[in-house]
Structures are given as structure tokens and as C-alpha cells.
Design an enzyme around this catalytic site. Sequence first.
Site, short mmCIF file in Angstrom:
data_model
loop_
_atom_site.label_atom_id
_atom_site.label_comp_id
_atom_site.label_asym_id
_atom_site.label_seq_id
_atom_site.Cartn_x
_atom_site.Cartn_y
_atom_site.Cartn_z
CG HIS A 1 57.37 2.59 5.20
ND1 HIS A 1 56.94 3.89 5.08
CD2 HIS A 1 56.48 1.85 4.49
CE1 HIS A 1 55.84 3.92 4.34
NE2 HIS A 1 55.55 2.70 3.96
CD GLU A 2 56.77 -1.63 3.25
OE1 GLU A 2 55.63 -2.00 3.61
OE2 GLU A 2 56.93 -0.80 2.35
#
Length: 167
Positions: free
Chosen positions: A133-134
Site C-alpha cells: 500500500h505504501e
Amino acid sequence: MIDDRLVFYPDPRLAAVASPVSTFDSALRERAAGLARTLQRVAAIGLAGPHVGLLERIVVLQMEPGAALQTYVNPIIIWASADRVLHDEGSVSMPGIREGVERAASIRLTFCDVDGAEHERTSDGFEAACIQHEVDQLDGIFWIERLSRLRRDRARKRFAKLQREVG
């Protein structure tokens, strides 16, 4: 010191590709520490530089309160398993909206620490999803881009409605 104010969707900085860090010095350590302070202030699990308008490839993670803080500089996912897992995701940049996102169950990544030392590690499960996600955010891919068009449009409409109700 970084500005610790969050950037909210649809700010264009959330769609920008973050630049690699090339200088590992006290200024980088301070920016990473500022990102970590913001992560703890907003009680998030992960935070990438673009979430605070810092377009550098820095990510901080803290998988649960009191757990060790992890800092990844210039993270690169070098392998992802074919096995996929659905995780509930959201973002501090789009508060109040959560959806299931399918991601690789396991990953291997390379990254540097704030002193420039290179590392490689494998991650599984929810932590692997958080890292993906990051890293997506560093690549200018806001998490809702991983949803179907219908689910993405619904998420945008729900967020717009929440913003009207709050503000």
C-alpha cells in the site's frame, strides 16, 4: 523538519511519483522522524512521504501501538507471491473510507535505513499488504486505484459526502 499536516484526496501530490532519496544525512533522519511523529499523532499503521506532501521515497510503519517503528527509505518490491489475499484498506488521506483490496500474500523488498545501509527482507500477511500500500503511494498510485471502477467511484462519492457533512 517536515510539515506534519496531512494531504487529503484528491490532492495531486497523492498521484505524484516520489523521488528517490540520494542524501543520507541528519536532514533525512529529521524528515523520517517527523513522518514517524505524524504517524503516531494520527494513529495510523503506515505513512508515506506523499501523505504529508513530502515527495520522497520514505515510508514509516508501526504495525500496532508500542511495536517497533520501521523506516524504509527507497523501498523496492523485488518479488511478490502469486498467492493473493484480500485486506481491508483505507488511508489517512481519505478518512472514513475503507474497502477490500487484493494484494500479494508475501513480498520481498530491498530498502535502505536512514543511515543509507541497504537491507533485504521478506514480509507476509497484513504487514506485506501495508508495505505494498505504501510503496504504491510512493509510485503515485492512491489505494482506491486498486479497486474496480464501480467500487472506486462509490468510494469517491462516499468521501465527497463525508466531506460535505464535516465541512
